[in-house]
Design a protein around this motif. Structure first.
Motif, short mmCIF file in Angstrom:
data_model
loop_
_atom_site.label_atom_id
_atom_site.label_comp_id
_atom_site.label_asym_id
_atom_site.label_seq_id
_atom_site.Cartn_x
_atom_site.Cartn_y
_atom_site.Cartn_z
N MET A 1 -118.97 -23.69 -3.39
CA MET A 1 -119.16 -22.17 -3.30
C MET A 1 -118.00 -21.39 -3.22
O MET A 1 -117.27 -21.95 -2.35
N THR A 2 -118.03 -20.36 -3.79
CA THR A 2 -116.78 -19.35 -3.77
C THR A 2 -116.87 -18.92 -2.35
O THR A 2 -117.91 -18.22 -2.11
N THR A 3 -115.84 -18.63 -1.63
CA THR A 3 -115.90 -17.78 -0.07
C THR A 3 -115.47 -16.34 -0.40
O THR A 3 -114.37 -16.24 -1.07
N LEU A 4 -116.12 -15.48 -0.21
CA LEU A 4 -116.08 -13.88 -0.28
C LEU A 4 -115.83 -13.40 0.89
O LEU A 4 -115.96 -13.87 1.79
N HIS A 5 -114.86 -12.13 0.53
CA HIS A 5 -114.35 -11.41 1.69
C HIS A 5 -115.54 -10.28 2.08
O HIS A 5 -115.46 -9.78 3.13
N PHE A 6 -116.54 -10.29 1.23
CA PHE A 6 -117.53 -9.27 1.33
C PHE A 6 -116.88 -7.93 1.75
O PHE A 6 -117.54 -7.04 2.71
N ASN A 7 -116.16 -7.33 1.22
CA ASN A 7 -115.60 -5.93 0.99
C ASN A 7 -115.13 -5.44 -0.22
O ASN A 7 -115.48 -6.16 -1.25
N TYR A 8 -114.24 -4.60 -0.29
CA TYR A 8 -113.66 -4.21 -1.65
C TYR A 8 -112.81 -5.31 -2.21
O TYR A 8 -112.85 -5.08 -3.46
N LYS A 9 -112.20 -6.04 -1.40
CA LYS A 9 -111.49 -7.07 -2.07
C LYS A 9 -112.16 -7.97 -3.25
O LYS A 9 -111.43 -8.43 -3.89
N ASP A 10 -113.45 -8.14 -2.97
CA ASP A 10 -113.97 -8.99 -3.75
C ASP A 10 -114.33 -8.33 -5.28
O ASP A 10 -114.56 -9.25 -6.41
N VAL A 11 -114.25 -6.98 -5.21
CA VAL A 11 -114.48 -6.11 -6.51
C VAL A 11 -113.07 -6.58 -7.40
O VAL A 11 -113.26 -6.80 -8.83
N PHE A 12 -111.91 -6.80 -6.77
CA PHE A 12 -110.91 -7.15 -7.76
C PHE A 12 -110.93 -8.51 -8.52
O PHE A 12 -110.02 -8.96 -9.33
N ARG A 13 -111.97 -9.15 -8.08
CA ARG A 13 -112.13 -10.57 -8.93
C ARG A 13 -112.92 -10.45 -10.12
O ARG A 13 -112.71 -11.19 -11.05
N ALA A 14 -113.52 -9.28 -10.38
CA ALA A 14 -114.30 -8.93 -11.66
C ALA A 14 -113.36 -9.20 -12.95
O ALA A 14 -113.75 -9.82 -13.77
N PRO A 15 -112.07 -8.55 -13.08
CA PRO A 15 -111.45 -9.01 -14.35
C PRO A 15 -111.17 -10.44 -14.66
O PRO A 15 -111.32 -11.14 -15.77
N ARG A 16 -110.65 -11.08 -13.43
CA ARG A 16 -110.46 -12.38 -13.68
C ARG A 16 -111.68 -13.38 -14.04
O ARG A 16 -111.66 -14.13 -15.09
N LEU A 17 -112.73 -13.04 -13.32
CA LEU A 17 -114.16 -13.95 -13.72
C LEU A 17 -114.71 -13.50 -14.97
O LEU A 17 -115.42 -14.24 -15.74
N GLY B 1 -118.59 -7.10 -12.41
CA GLY B 1 -118.29 -6.29 -11.05
C GLY B 1 -119.66 -6.11 -10.28
O GLY B 1 -119.67 -6.02 -8.86
N TYR B 2 -120.50 -5.75 -10.96
CA TYR B 2 -121.74 -5.01 -10.07
C TYR B 2 -122.61 -6.35 -9.63
O TYR B 2 -123.29 -6.14 -8.71
N SER B 3 -122.54 -7.65 -10.20
CA SER B 3 -122.96 -8.78 -9.31
C SER B 3 -122.10 -8.78 -8.36
O SER B 3 -122.84 -9.25 -7.14
N LEU B 4 -120.91 -8.96 -8.13
CA LEU B 4 -120.12 -8.99 -6.96
C LEU B 4 -120.48 -7.67 -5.94
O LEU B 4 -120.79 -7.97 -4.69
N ILE B 5 -120.63 -6.59 -6.51
CA ILE B 5 -121.04 -5.57 -5.71
C ILE B 5 -122.24 -5.66 -4.90
O ILE B 5 -122.46 -5.31 -3.66
N PHE B 6 -123.26 -6.06 -5.71
CA PHE B 6 -124.63 -6.26 -5.03
C PHE B 6 -124.62 -7.43 -3.98
O PHE B 6 -125.39 -7.24 -3.20
N ILE B 7 -124.05 -8.37 -4.54
CA ILE B 7 -123.74 -9.46 -3.30
C ILE B 7 -123.03 -8.85 -2.07
O ILE B 7 -123.69 -9.34 -0.66
N VAL B 8 -122.13 -8.34 -2.16
CA VAL B 8 -121.45 -7.63 -0.91
C VAL B 8 -122.40 -6.66 -0.30
O VAL B 8 -122.48 -6.48 1.13
N LEU B 9 -123.00 -5.74 -0.85
CA LEU B 9 -123.92 -4.67 -0.35
C LEU B 9 -125.24 -5.36 0.60
O LEU B 9 -125.57 -4.88 1.15
N THR B 10 -125.52 -6.62 -0.21
CA THR B 10 -126.78 -7.24 0.29
C THR B 10 -126.28 -7.60 1.80
O THR B 10 -126.80 -7.85 2.96
N LYS B 11 -125.18 -8.52 1.79
CA LYS B 11 -124.44 -9.05 3.06
C LYS B 11 -124.42 -7.84 4.17
O LYS B 11 -124.74 -8.18 5.45
#
Length: 433
Positions: free
Chosen positions: A1-17, A367-377
């Motif tokens: 399982m990938t460990t997220l920061h649960f903040n704006y830093k996770d949005v930068f993963r979007a282009p790579r993923l 990106g919006y998948s990551l954003i929703f995961i962060v906002l849910t946290k």
């Protein structure tokens, strides 16, 4: 399982993923399926208009103007309904592709890197109602209040009674209009959040609507900032991807169109120009859309149409430009084989264009998948990646077995009763005294 920061830093993963052939292929299939339906319905509407109105609009006129990306602004009202159905078909398939990419992203973040495209599309088609009907339900909700306002406006035309009643209802009219404005904001973000909500939580339509309202109401600041950051990453990542694809395009053009013994030379330029003529005139389509924007659309359309945008000329191909149709000199007088080759080239270029725009669209979906995961946290203190999802395995339904017919058994002979057992002799009684 990938460990997220649960903040704006996770949005930068979007282009790579998002830079994944699997995700880009899913987005391409969504664009392709949506475009095919839109193309057929729009030209079908144009054919009906031409048959009914005797030549005001026809398929040939629409083809001469827009080629593979037709627009129906000049249709009559009933033909615009068919055109609107084509637009709805295109948007629905793009939403389904977004939910499939969101599901692939969610599985990848949970550690399942081998989640297949077939499974993702099966998930999206199974949950299509939640993805598509969420924006539709919010739109209908807002439209209901708008229709109530229209009815109230008609009521206000009644002398005395209508005017006084509308004045007395102002205490309710203003909050209602404010709520409609809030619904429009939720409607805008539901277009992007609904596929992410369904792809990560597998929720139904009601739960998806609730999550969209919850994110906008309780995490509005983060949602706006993260969306702006994601938009910047989409533009930046798309520009870098387009640049390298453009360089590959130029290399292929210079090699195939080289003026030497091994190159095609002028023949390649003519075939390419003929194929490019099948593409929609992006410049004219852009002008058509900008001219429909209130207030600022006219100046922008004049800037584009009047030469403010010089276009995208192709090096080494005189008269060939990616923003409008090539000139007759560039197309030349091709033989039948050249026209067939040009037609295949044009279709290939259009499919290539749909694939190129799939990467920035995949950045948006991831990106919006990551954003929703962060906002849910943030709002629920719940990590969706730790949720163990039961994997549904499809099993072949069991076929009921036919009852076997057995032959009737022969009657058994009666068993004679056993003879009674002889009684044991009684012992003699002792003599009486």
């Amino acid at each position: 399982m990938t460990t997220l920061h649960f903040n704006y830093k996770d949005v930068f993963r979007a282009p790579r993923l998002a830079f994944s052939p699997k995700k880009m292929w899913v987005q391409f299939l969504g664009f392709l399926a949506g475009w095919l339906g839109y193309f057929v319905l729009t030209y079908f509407a144009a054919g009906l208009v031409g048959a009914v109105t005797q030549g005001s609009v026809s398929c040939s006129m629409l083809w001469e103007s827009y080629r593979l990306a037709p627009l129906g602004f000049g249709f009559v009202w009933w033909a615009k309904i068919i055109w609107a159905l084509g637009i709805a078909w295109f948007v629905a398939w793009v939403l389904l592709a977004d939910s499939a990419v969101s599901k692939i992203t969610f599985e990848q973040l949970q550690g399942n890197d081998f989640y297949e495209v077939k499974e993702a599309w099966g998930f999206a088609l199974k949950n299509w109602a939640s993805v598509v009907m969420t924006p539709v339900a919010i739109f209908l909700f807002a439209a209901f209040f708008a229709v109530c306002g229209v009815v109230l406006g008609l009521w206000g035309k009644i002398p005395w009674v209508g005017e006084v009643s509308v004045a007395l209802l102002w205490a309710l009219i203003f909050p209602t209009c404010l709520f409609i404005a809030f619904l429009l904001v939720v409607l805008f973000f539901s277009r992007w959040l609904a596929p992410a909500v369904v792809g990560t939580t597998k929720s139904d339509t009601f739960d998806t609507i609730f999550e969209c309202f919850s994110c906008v109401a309780s995490q509005a600041w983060r949602l706006v900032v993260y969306s702006a950051l994601l938009g910047f990453l989409m533009v930046l990542g798309g520009w870098v991807f387009f640049y390298f694809c453009g360089q590959a395009f130029v290399i292929a053009h210079r090699i195939l169109g080289a003026q030497w013994a091994l190159g095609m030379g002028q023949k390649y330029t003519e075939v390419f120009a003929y194929g490019l003529n099948l593409l929609p005139p992006f410049r004219m389509v852009l002008v058509e859309f900008l001219s429909r924007i209130p207030c600022c659309g006219g100046p922008l359309a004049s800037l584009v149409y009047g030469g403010g945008m010089a276009g995208l000329p192709v090096p080494g191909a005189p008269g060939v430009n990616l923003l409008f149709h090539p000139t007759g000199e560039a197309m030349g007088m091709l033989p039948l084989a050249g026209k067939i080759s040009g037609f295949i080239t044009g279709i290939s270029l259009w499919l290539l264009f749909l694939f190129l725009v799939s990467y920035p669209k995949a950045i948006s979906s991831v990106g919006y998948s990551l954003i929703f995961i962060v906002l849910t946290k943030k709002k629920d203190n719940k990590n969706l990646l730790e949720k163990k999802e039961k994997k549904e395995e499809w099993k072949m339904p069991e076929v009921p077995k036919a009852e076997e017919t057995k032959a009737p058994e022969a009657p058994k002979p009666p068993v004679p009763p056993a003879p009674p057992a002889p009684e044991a002799p009684k012992p003699p009684e002792p003599p009486k005294k």
